[in-house]
Design an enzyme around this catalytic site. Structure first.
Site: not given
Ligand code: PGA
Length: 232
Positions: A15-17, A102, A159, A165, A197, A218
């Protein structure tokens, strides 16, 4: 597991956001694309919308074993909804999966469980598999907002905001308790993917557990070298 969309393969989803330029996106695919073939997992990349077309062209041309997903979609069909990207806009791009709900969408864009349920309806009409994101707080309300037949066509991404993050993963027993709660709320053992994470060192905790269908990555998906370690 009784789900029409899941076979035995597990998922690793990037997930690149809202990260990356076009050039960076294409460069990432050039590095990660060839590795998809040897991955034991179904590798999915969810880029920002503008990169879908060039990435889909490249995936097709090079026959990469990588699936395309999106990070969100309009709850409305095609029509006068300025700024929204609806399922019809995605036709021909080879999009297979879509994240909906999300925690960043729920928190920053104030999305409700009903709006997210409407997105699921839109996606199913176009045969795109919804990946419904939930934390403990939303599990029951979100399951109740989905129609019974639609639930069977979804995957769940579990999650907690506190782990996204941060570099800290949730401990496995706590994740497994949530998986049980999710199964109970949905009324059947819907496939659940863990996110929050995940890195190459924590991947196996989740990936190897029979109750989990994969991981969403992410931060560690942004660097192709880091991500390559996770899909191998
Ligand atoms: P992260 O993000 O791996 O940076 O914790 C995961 C997500 O929110 O999809």
């Amino acid at each position: 597991m009784q789900n029409t969309v899941l076979d035995t393969q597990k998922f690793v989803l990037a997930n690149w956001k809202s990260h990356k330029t076009l050039e960076e996106a294409v460069g990432w695919l050039a590095e990660v694309g060839p590795l998809g073939t040897n991955s034991p997992y179904e590798v999915i990349v969810c880029p920002p919308f503008p990169f879908l077309y060039p990435l889909s062209q490249e995936i097709r041309a090079k026959k990469y074993r990588i699936s395309l997903g999106i990070q969100d979609v309009s709850p409305f069909p095609a029509g006068a909804y300025t700024g929204a990207v609806c399922v019809r806009n995605l036709k021909g791009l080879g999009v297979k999966y879509a994240l909906v709900g999300h925690s960043e969408r729920r928190n920053y864009f104030h999305e409700t469980v009903q709006e997210i349920a409407n997105k699921v309806t839109q996606l199913i009409e176009e045969n795109i598999t919804p990946i419904v994101c939930i934390d403990r707080e939303h599990t029951i309300a979100q399951a109740n907002a989905l129609e019974g037949g639609e639930r069977k066509r979804c995957l769940v991404l579990y999650e907690t905001v506190g782990h996204i993050g941060t570099g800290e993963v949730e401990d496995l027993p706590s994740v497994l308790r949530s998986v049980d709660e999710i199964h109970h709320a949905f009324g059947f053992p819907i496939p659940v993917i863990y996110g929050g994470s995940v890195s190459d060192t924590s991947r196996d905790f989740f990936m190897k557990h029979e109750k989990l269908a994969g991981v969403v990555v992410g931060t560690k998906s942004l660097d192709p070298k880091e991500f390559a370690k996770i899909i191998q």
